[in-house]
Design an enzyme around this catalytic site. Structure first.
Site, mmCIF file in Angstrom:
data_model
loop_
_atom_site.group_PDB
_atom_site.id
_atom_site.type_symbol
_atom_site.label_atom_id
_atom_site.label_comp_id
_atom_site.label_asym_id
_atom_site.label_seq_id
_atom_site.Cartn_x
_atom_site.Cartn_y
_atom_site.Cartn_z
ATOM 1 N N LYS A 83 0.869 -1.190 0.000
ATOM 2 C CA LYS A 83 0.000 0.000 0.000
ATOM 3 C C LYS A 83 0.902 1.235 0.000
ATOM 4 O O LYS A 83 1.792 1.376 0.862
ATOM 5 C CB LYS A 83 -0.847 -0.034 1.261
ATOM 6 C CG LYS A 83 -2.229 0.542 1.124
ATOM 7 C CD LYS A 83 -3.018 0.205 2.388
ATOM 8 C CE LYS A 83 -4.394 0.815 2.370
ATOM 9 N NZ LYS A 83 -5.060 0.656 3.665
HETATM 10 O O1 G3P Z 1 -7.823 1.539 5.313
HETATM 11 C C1 G3P Z 1 -8.166 2.870 5.087
HETATM 12 C C2 G3P Z 1 -9.557 3.274 5.492
HETATM 13 O O2 G3P Z 1 -10.465 2.274 5.308
HETATM 14 C C3 G3P Z 1 -9.673 4.110 6.709
HETATM 15 O O3 G3P Z 1 -10.970 4.242 7.192
HETATM 16 O O4 G3P Z 1 -12.599 4.932 8.910
HETATM 17 O O5 G3P Z 1 -10.176 5.527 9.198
HETATM 18 O O6 G3P Z 1 -11.554 6.680 7.479
HETATM 19 P P1 G3P Z 1 -11.350 5.405 8.238
#
Ligand code: G3P
Length: 219
Positions: A83
Protein backbone atom coordinates in the site's frame (compact mmCIF):
# COMPACT_ATOMS: atom_id res chain seq x y z
CA UNK A 1 -18.02 -7.21 -5.44
CA UNK A 2 -15.13 -8.51 -3.38
CA UNK A 3 -15.17 -8.06 0.40
CA UNK A 4 -12.00 -7.11 2.23
CA UNK A 5 -11.84 -6.70 6.02
CA UNK A 6 -10.33 -3.40 7.12
CA UNK A 7 -8.65 -4.58 10.31
CA UNK A 8 -5.55 -6.12 11.83
CA UNK A 9 -7.52 -8.10 14.44
CA UNK A 10 -6.79 -11.79 13.81
CA UNK A 11 -9.87 -13.19 15.58
CA UNK A 12 -12.23 -11.01 13.56
CA UNK A 13 -10.48 -11.95 10.32
CA UNK A 14 -10.67 -15.65 11.21
CA UNK A 15 -14.40 -15.43 11.98
CA UNK A 16 -15.29 -13.73 8.68
CA UNK A 17 -12.99 -16.01 6.74
CA UNK A 18 -14.59 -19.14 8.18
CA UNK A 19 -17.98 -17.77 7.11
CA UNK A 20 -16.59 -17.58 3.56
CA UNK A 21 -17.04 -13.81 3.46
CA UNK A 22 -13.48 -12.64 2.93
CA UNK A 23 -11.65 -12.02 -0.32
CA UNK A 24 -8.80 -10.11 1.29
CA UNK A 25 -7.70 -7.79 4.08
CA UNK A 26 -6.52 -4.20 4.28
CA UNK A 27 -4.45 -2.75 7.09
CA UNK A 28 -2.94 0.67 7.65
CA UNK A 29 -0.57 2.12 10.27
CA UNK A 30 -3.51 3.25 12.46
CA UNK A 31 -5.06 -0.26 12.44
CA UNK A 32 -1.67 -1.82 13.29
CA UNK A 33 -1.31 0.64 16.19
CA UNK A 34 -4.85 -0.24 17.36
CA UNK A 35 -4.03 -3.97 17.32
CA UNK A 36 -1.02 -3.39 19.57
CA UNK A 37 0.79 -6.13 17.58
CA UNK A 38 4.14 -6.23 15.81
CA UNK A 39 3.58 -5.16 12.19
CA UNK A 40 5.57 -7.95 10.51
CA UNK A 41 4.23 -10.64 12.81
CA UNK A 42 0.56 -9.72 12.49
CA UNK A 43 0.83 -9.25 8.71
CA UNK A 44 2.40 -12.71 8.38
CA UNK A 45 -0.43 -14.24 10.41
CA UNK A 46 -3.09 -12.53 8.30
CA UNK A 47 -1.40 -13.68 5.08
CA UNK A 48 -1.43 -17.28 6.33
CA UNK A 49 -5.13 -17.09 7.21
CA UNK A 50 -6.46 -15.41 4.07
CA UNK A 51 -5.83 -16.50 0.49
CA UNK A 52 -6.54 -13.12 -1.12
CA UNK A 53 -4.54 -9.88 -1.14
CA UNK A 54 -3.43 -8.46 2.22
CA UNK A 55 -2.53 -4.77 2.06
CA UNK A 56 0.46 -3.69 4.13
CA UNK A 57 1.35 -0.02 4.01
CA UNK A 58 4.78 1.60 3.62
CA UNK A 59 5.45 4.54 5.91
CA UNK A 60 8.32 6.26 4.07
CA UNK A 61 7.51 9.34 2.03
CA UNK A 62 10.34 9.11 -0.52
CA UNK A 63 10.47 6.64 -3.40
CA UNK A 64 13.82 5.11 -2.53
CA UNK A 65 12.88 4.25 1.06
CA UNK A 66 9.39 3.15 -0.03
CA UNK A 67 11.06 0.63 -2.35
CA UNK A 68 13.24 -0.67 0.48
CA UNK A 69 10.26 -1.01 2.82
CA UNK A 70 8.24 -2.70 0.06
CA UNK A 71 11.11 -5.16 -0.45
CA UNK A 72 10.86 -6.18 3.22
CA UNK A 73 7.07 -6.38 3.15
CA UNK A 74 6.76 -8.41 -0.03
CA UNK A 75 9.01 -11.10 1.43
CA UNK A 76 6.32 -11.83 4.05
CA UNK A 77 4.11 -13.79 1.62
CA UNK A 78 3.05 -13.96 -2.01
CA UNK A 79 -0.35 -12.43 -1.21
CA UNK A 80 1.05 -9.21 0.26
CA UNK A 81 -0.20 -6.13 -1.57
CA UNK A 82 1.98 -3.08 -1.00
CA UNK A 83 0.00 0.00 0.00
CA UNK A 84 1.47 3.35 -1.04
CA UNK A 85 0.11 6.87 -0.58
CA UNK A 86 -1.23 8.88 -3.51
CA UNK A 87 1.82 11.09 -3.99
CA UNK A 88 4.30 11.35 -6.86
CA UNK A 89 6.78 9.18 -4.92
CA UNK A 90 3.98 6.72 -4.15
CA UNK A 91 2.99 6.53 -7.83
CA UNK A 92 6.60 6.05 -8.89
CA UNK A 93 6.88 3.20 -6.38
CA UNK A 94 3.59 1.78 -7.67
CA UNK A 95 4.83 1.67 -11.26
CA UNK A 96 8.10 0.02 -10.29
CA UNK A 97 6.45 -2.62 -8.11
CA UNK A 98 3.65 -3.52 -10.52
CA UNK A 99 6.16 -3.78 -13.38
CA UNK A 100 7.84 -6.45 -11.21
CA UNK A 101 4.54 -8.28 -10.74
CA UNK A 102 3.86 -7.07 -7.17
CA UNK A 103 0.30 -6.06 -6.23
CA UNK A 104 -0.06 -2.40 -5.23
CA UNK A 105 -2.90 -0.59 -3.48
CA UNK A 106 -2.69 3.20 -3.94
CA UNK A 107 -4.35 4.67 -0.88
CA UNK A 108 -5.62 8.01 0.42
CA UNK A 109 -7.43 8.79 -2.84
CA UNK A 110 -9.84 11.73 -2.53
CA UNK A 111 -10.38 12.81 -6.13
CA UNK A 112 -11.16 11.26 -9.50
CA UNK A 113 -8.04 12.88 -10.95
CA UNK A 114 -5.95 11.13 -8.32
CA UNK A 115 -7.63 7.85 -9.26
CA UNK A 116 -6.79 8.52 -12.90
CA UNK A 117 -3.12 8.89 -11.92
CA UNK A 118 -3.21 5.65 -9.91
CA UNK A 119 -4.56 3.78 -12.94
CA UNK A 120 -1.93 5.31 -15.21
CA UNK A 121 0.75 4.19 -12.73
CA UNK A 122 -0.55 0.62 -13.11
CA UNK A 123 -2.09 0.26 -9.63
CA UNK A 124 -3.74 -3.07 -8.87
CA UNK A 125 -6.18 -1.26 -6.54
CA UNK A 126 -7.04 2.36 -5.86
CA UNK A 127 -8.55 3.18 -2.45
CA UNK A 128 -10.96 6.15 -2.47
CA UNK A 129 -11.98 7.06 1.10
CA UNK A 130 -15.74 7.61 1.19
CA UNK A 131 -16.33 8.03 4.94
CA UNK A 132 -13.75 10.77 5.36
CA UNK A 133 -15.38 12.65 2.46
CA UNK A 134 -18.80 12.32 4.12
CA UNK A 135 -17.24 13.65 7.36
CA UNK A 136 -16.33 16.79 5.41
CA UNK A 137 -19.74 17.37 3.87
CA UNK A 138 -19.08 15.85 0.43
CA UNK A 139 -20.93 12.72 -0.69
CA UNK A 140 -18.13 10.14 -0.87
CA UNK A 141 -20.15 7.90 -3.18
CA UNK A 142 -20.08 10.61 -5.87
CA UNK A 143 -16.35 10.01 -6.06
CA UNK A 144 -16.89 6.28 -6.62
CA UNK A 145 -19.38 7.03 -9.43
CA UNK A 146 -16.85 9.34 -11.13
CA UNK A 147 -14.00 6.86 -10.86
CA UNK A 148 -16.19 4.01 -12.21
CA UNK A 149 -17.13 6.19 -15.21
CA UNK A 150 -13.53 7.17 -15.94
CA UNK A 151 -12.11 3.67 -15.54
CA UNK A 152 -14.84 2.24 -17.78
CA UNK A 153 -14.25 4.96 -20.39
CA UNK A 154 -10.66 3.84 -20.80
CA UNK A 155 -10.93 0.19 -19.77
CA UNK A 156 -8.38 0.60 -16.98
CA UNK A 157 -7.63 -2.64 -15.14
CA UNK A 158 -7.13 -0.95 -11.77
CA UNK A 159 -9.76 -2.16 -9.31
CA UNK A 160 -11.81 0.37 -7.35
CA UNK A 161 -11.45 -0.57 -3.67
CA UNK A 162 -13.94 1.51 -1.70
CA UNK A 163 -12.31 2.38 1.65
CA UNK A 164 -13.25 4.29 4.77
CA UNK A 165 -16.57 2.43 4.70
CA UNK A 166 -18.53 3.28 7.83
CA UNK A 167 -21.98 1.72 7.42
CA UNK A 168 -24.04 -0.77 5.44
CA UNK A 169 -25.39 1.86 3.04
CA UNK A 170 -21.84 2.51 1.84
CA UNK A 171 -21.63 -1.20 0.99
CA UNK A 172 -24.96 -1.21 -0.85
CA UNK A 173 -24.12 1.94 -2.83
CA UNK A 174 -20.69 0.55 -3.74
CA UNK A 175 -22.29 -2.61 -5.13
CA UNK A 176 -24.91 -0.62 -7.07
CA UNK A 177 -22.25 1.56 -8.65
CA UNK A 178 -20.16 -1.49 -9.55
CA UNK A 179 -17.11 -0.98 -7.38
CA UNK A 180 -14.77 -3.96 -7.65
CA UNK A 181 -13.98 -4.27 -3.95
CA UNK A 182 -15.05 -2.70 -0.69
CA UNK A 183 -13.10 -2.86 2.55
CA UNK A 184 -14.96 -2.39 5.79
CA UNK A 185 -14.52 -2.92 9.52
CA UNK A 186 -15.76 -6.41 10.51
CA UNK A 187 -18.68 -4.92 12.44
CA UNK A 188 -20.02 -3.36 9.22
CA UNK A 189 -19.63 -6.62 7.29
CA UNK A 190 -21.44 -8.51 10.05
CA UNK A 191 -24.22 -5.88 10.18
CA UNK A 192 -25.12 -6.70 6.56
CA UNK A 193 -26.90 -9.82 7.79
CA UNK A 194 -29.31 -7.93 10.05
CA UNK A 195 -32.99 -7.73 9.16
CA UNK A 196 -35.85 -7.56 11.61
CA UNK A 197 -38.06 -9.74 9.37
CA UNK A 198 -35.39 -12.47 9.39
CA UNK A 199 -35.38 -12.41 13.22
CA UNK A 200 -39.18 -12.42 13.34
CA UNK A 201 -39.30 -15.23 10.77
CA UNK A 202 -36.93 -17.41 12.80
CA UNK A 203 -38.99 -16.73 15.94
CA UNK A 204 -42.24 -17.71 14.19
CA UNK A 205 -40.83 -20.87 12.59
CA UNK A 206 -39.37 -22.01 15.91
CA UNK A 207 -42.64 -21.43 17.75
CA UNK A 208 -44.59 -23.46 15.18
CA UNK A 209 -41.94 -26.18 15.13
CA UNK A 210 -42.09 -26.56 18.90
CA UNK A 211 -45.86 -27.00 18.68
CA UNK A 212 -45.32 -30.13 16.52
CA UNK A 213 -43.35 -31.81 19.31
CA UNK A 214 -40.91 -33.14 16.70
CA UNK A 215 -37.12 -32.99 16.60
CA UNK A 216 -34.49 -33.51 13.92
CA UNK A 217 -32.25 -36.38 14.93
CA UNK A 218 -28.56 -35.49 15.01
CA UNK A 219 -25.72 -37.96 15.51
O1 G3P B 1 -7.82 1.54 5.31
C1 G3P B 1 -8.17 2.87 5.09
C2 G3P B 1 -9.56 3.27 5.49
O2 G3P B 1 -10.46 2.27 5.31
C3 G3P B 1 -9.67 4.11 6.71
O3 G3P B 1 -10.97 4.24 7.19
O4 G3P B 1 -12.60 4.93 8.91
O5 G3P B 1 -10.18 5.53 9.20
O6 G3P B 1 -11.55 6.68 7.48
P1 G3P B 1 -11.35 5.40 8.24
Amino acid sequence: MKFFADTAEIDEIRELNEAGLLDGVTTNPSLIAKSGRDFMEVTREICELVDGPVSAEVVALDHETMMKEAETLRKIADNVCIKVPLTIDGLKTCRKLTDDGTMVNVTLCFSANQALLAAKAGATFVSPFVGRHDDNGFDGMELIRDIRLIYDNYLFDTEILVASVRHVTHVLESAKIGADVMTAPPKVIKALVNHTLTDKGIEGFLKDWQSTGQSIKTS
